[in-house]
Design a protein around this motif. Structure first.
Motif, PDB file in Angstrom:
ATOM      1  N   LEU A 136     -38.300 -39.148 -49.762  1.00  0.00           N
ATOM      2  CA  LEU A 136     -38.115 -38.865 -51.186  1.00  0.00           C
ATOM      3  C   LEU A 136     -36.772 -38.194 -51.468  1.00  0.00           C
ATOM      4  CD1 LEU A 136     -41.652 -37.636 -52.315  1.00  0.00           C
ATOM      5  CD2 LEU A 136     -40.424 -39.621 -53.197  1.00  0.00           C
ATOM      6  N   LEU A 137     -36.228 -37.509 -50.463  1.00  0.00           N
ATOM      7  CA  LEU A 137     -34.951 -36.813 -50.641  1.00  0.00           C
ATOM      8  C   LEU A 137     -33.760 -37.663 -50.222  1.00  0.00           C
ATOM      9  CD1 LEU A 137     -35.968 -33.274 -49.307  1.00  0.00           C
ATOM     10  CD2 LEU A 137     -35.962 -34.106 -51.665  1.00  0.00           C
ATOM     11  N   MET A 138     -34.027 -38.896 -49.768  1.00  0.00           N
ATOM     12  CA  MET A 138     -32.954 -39.772 -49.311  1.00  0.00           C
ATOM     13  C   MET A 138     -32.756 -40.930 -50.269  1.00  0.00           C
ATOM     14  SD  MET A 138     -33.701 -40.046 -45.219  1.00  0.00           S
ATOM     15  CE  MET A 138     -33.606 -38.615 -44.144  1.00  0.00           C
ATOM     16  N   SER A 139     -31.579 -41.504 -50.231  1.00  0.00           N
ATOM     17  CA  SER A 139     -31.324 -42.715 -51.008  1.00  0.00           C
ATOM     18  C   SER A 139     -31.968 -43.901 -50.305  1.00  0.00           C
ATOM     19  CB  SER A 139     -29.820 -42.955 -51.145  1.00  0.00           C
ATOM     20  OG  SER A 139     -29.231 -43.184 -49.868  1.00  0.00           O
ATOM     21  N   PHE A 178     -42.055 -35.017 -54.916  1.00  0.00           N
ATOM     22  CA  PHE A 178     -41.862 -34.233 -53.695  1.00  0.00           C
ATOM     23  C   PHE A 178     -42.675 -32.944 -53.752  1.00  0.00           C
ATOM     24  CE2 PHE A 178     -39.782 -30.890 -51.298  1.00  0.00           C
ATOM     25  CZ  PHE A 178     -39.556 -31.485 -50.065  1.00  0.00           C
ATOM     26  N   ARG A 188     -39.613 -36.612 -46.585  1.00  0.00           N
ATOM     27  CA  ARG A 188     -38.221 -36.792 -46.159  1.00  0.00           C
ATOM     28  C   ARG A 188     -37.567 -37.949 -46.900  1.00  0.00           C
ATOM     29  NH1 ARG A 188     -38.151 -39.602 -40.742  1.00  0.00           N
ATOM     30  NH2 ARG A 188     -38.676 -41.263 -42.237  1.00  0.00           N
ATOM     31  N   SER A 216     -38.448 -38.154 -58.463  1.00  0.00           N
ATOM     32  CA  SER A 216     -38.491 -37.881 -57.027  1.00  0.00           C
ATOM     33  C   SER A 216     -38.803 -36.410 -56.731  1.00  0.00           C
ATOM     34  CB  SER A 216     -37.169 -38.284 -56.372  1.00  0.00           C
ATOM     35  OG  SER A 216     -36.095 -37.564 -56.938  1.00  0.00           O
ATOM     36  N   ILE A 217     -38.196 -35.494 -57.488  1.00  0.00           N
ATOM     37  CA  ILE A 217     -38.441 -34.065 -57.246  1.00  0.00           C
ATOM     38  C   ILE A 217     -39.873 -33.676 -57.598  1.00  0.00           C
ATOM     39  CG2 ILE A 217     -37.764 -31.717 -57.839  1.00  0.00           C
ATOM     40  CD1 ILE A 217     -35.802 -33.240 -56.057  1.00  0.00           C
TER      41      ILE A 217
END
Length: 318
Positions: free
Chosen positions: A84-87, A27, A82, A23-24
Motif C-alpha cells: 500500500l505504501l509502494m507505487s 493502510f 507494505r 491508500s493511507i
C-alpha cells in the motif's frame, strides 16, 4: 506494468487496487485490524497458560486456533501493508518468497479445518461422555490431537504447493494481492492436469472430513440434548456449540467466496473482488478472538478480573 522487464525469479503483484487518496486510510484500517488480531489472539494464549483455571482441554485446543489466526494474519496483512505504501511499479516478489507465502496461506486454511475438527471432538466427549471426559481428554490426548491437526494440514499443503513449484513459468504477473496455489500454477503454460486432480482430491478430503466430522459430532450432541432433561447441561452445550458452529460457518463462507472468485475470469479482477479476498483472510482471525474471547464465560471473567486487579493496583499506587 506487464510491459516491464524483470528477471525470471521476480514476479509482479497486482496489489490492492485503491486510489492514492484511499491508500493511507486503507493502510491505517488494515494496520489497526492486524494489531487487534495479534493482541487479542496472543493475549488469549498467554491468559490460558497463566491462569490455571483455563488450563483445560477446551482452552488448550483453542490456543491452536489463536496461533493459527496469528499465522494467517501475519502471512497476508504485513505484505499488503507494505504494498500500500509502494507505487505499482515497485510491487514485486521473488518466486521463492511467493511459494513460501502460498504454503503458509494454505497451511492456515487447512489448519483452520483440522483444528475445528479436534475442537468438535472435544465438545462431543464433554457433552456425550461427561463421566469419561477427564480420562479421555488428558494432556497427552490434547498434544496428540494438536500434532495431528497441524501435521495433517502440513503434509497435504506441502504436496499441494510442491506440485505447483515443479512447473516451469511463462508468466510473471500475480493477479492477486498475495500468493496462493492458484496463482502459482497460473504462472505456468504447462499441463496442470495433475495439479487440478490433486487440488480436487485435497479439497474433497479436507472439506469432506471436516464437514463429516463436525456434522456427526453435532448430530450426536443434539441427540443427547434432546433426550436429556438437564437444562444446565443443555444450556452449556448450546453456548459452547453455538460459538464453535459460528466460527465454522464463517470459515466455510469465506473459503467458498475465495474459491469462487478464483474461478472467475481475470476481467473480473476489480477492486471489489480484491477487497473480498482480503476480508476473507482478515475478518476470520479478527472474529475468532471476539467470538471465543467474549462469548466464553470463563475467558470473559478472567479478562474482567485482570482489568479489575490492574485498576485496583493503579489506585493503590496513586
Amino acid at each position: 506494468m506487464e510491459n516491464q522487464t524483470f528477471s525470471g525469479d521476480i514476479l509482479i503483484l497486482e496489489g490492492l487496487m485503491v486510489s492514492p487518496d484511499s491508500s493511507i486510510p486503507a493502510f491505517v484500517f488494515l494496520l489497526l485490524i492486524y494489531i487487534f488480531i495479534m493482541v487479542s489472539n496472543i493475549g488469549l494464549v498467554i491468559l490460558t497458560f497463566m491462569e490455571r483455571s483455563l488450563q483445560q482441554p477446551m482452552y488448550l485446543l483453542l490456543c491452536n486456533m489463536s496461533i493459527n489466526d496469528v499465522l494467517g494474519a501475519t502471512v497476508v496483512i504485513p505484505p499488503v501493508l507494505r504494498d500500500l505504501l509502494m507505487s505499482n511499479s515497485e510491487r514485486y516478489i521473488r518466486y521463492s518468497d511467493c511459494a513460501i507465502q502460498a504454503f503458509f496461506v494454505h497451511l492456515y486454511a487447512g489448519a483452520s479445518h483440522t483444528v475445528l475438527m479436534i475442537m468438535a471432538f472435544d465438545r462431543y466427549i464433554a457433552i456425550c461422555n461427561p463421566l469419561r471426559y477427564a480420562t479421555i481428554m488428558t494432556t497427552r490426548m490434547v498434544v496428540m490431537l494438536s500434532v495431528w491437526a497441524w501435521g495433517a494440514a502440513f503434509v497435504l499443503v506441502a504436496i499441494l504447493i510442491g506440485l505447483s513449484v515443479r512447473l516451469s513459468r511463462c508468466r510473471s504477473v500475480i493477479l492477486n494481492l498475495f500468493c496462493d496455489n492458484a496463482t502459482l500454477f497460473k504462472l505456468s503454460c504447462e499441463n496442470v492436469f495433475i495439479n487440478n486432480i490433486y487440488g480436487l482430491g485435497y479439497t474433497v478430503v479436507l472439506l469432506g472430513s471436516s464437514i463429516g466430522t463436525v456434522s456427526l459430532t453435532y448430530l450426536k450432541i443434539a441427540s443427547v440434548c434432546v433426550r436429556s432433561k438437564n437444562r444446565v447441561l443443555n444450556s452449556k452445550a448450546l453456548q459452547t456449540c453455538t460459538t464453535h458452529l459460528a466460527v465454522y460457518i464463517i470459515l466455510h463462507v469465506s473459503g467458498f467466496i475465495i474459491v469462487i472468485l478464483h474461478r472467475l475470469p481475470d476481467s473480473f479482477l476489480t477492486e471489489k473482488r480484491t477487497l473480498a479476498v482480503v476480508l476473507g483472510h482478515v475478518a476470520l482471525p479478527a472474529l475468532n478472538s471476539v467470538i471465543y474471547g467474549l462469548q466464553m464465560k470463563e475467558v470473559r471473567q478472567r479478562i474482567m478480573a485482570l482489568f479489575h486487579n490492574n485498576r485496583v493496583a493503579l489506585l493503590d499506587v496513586k
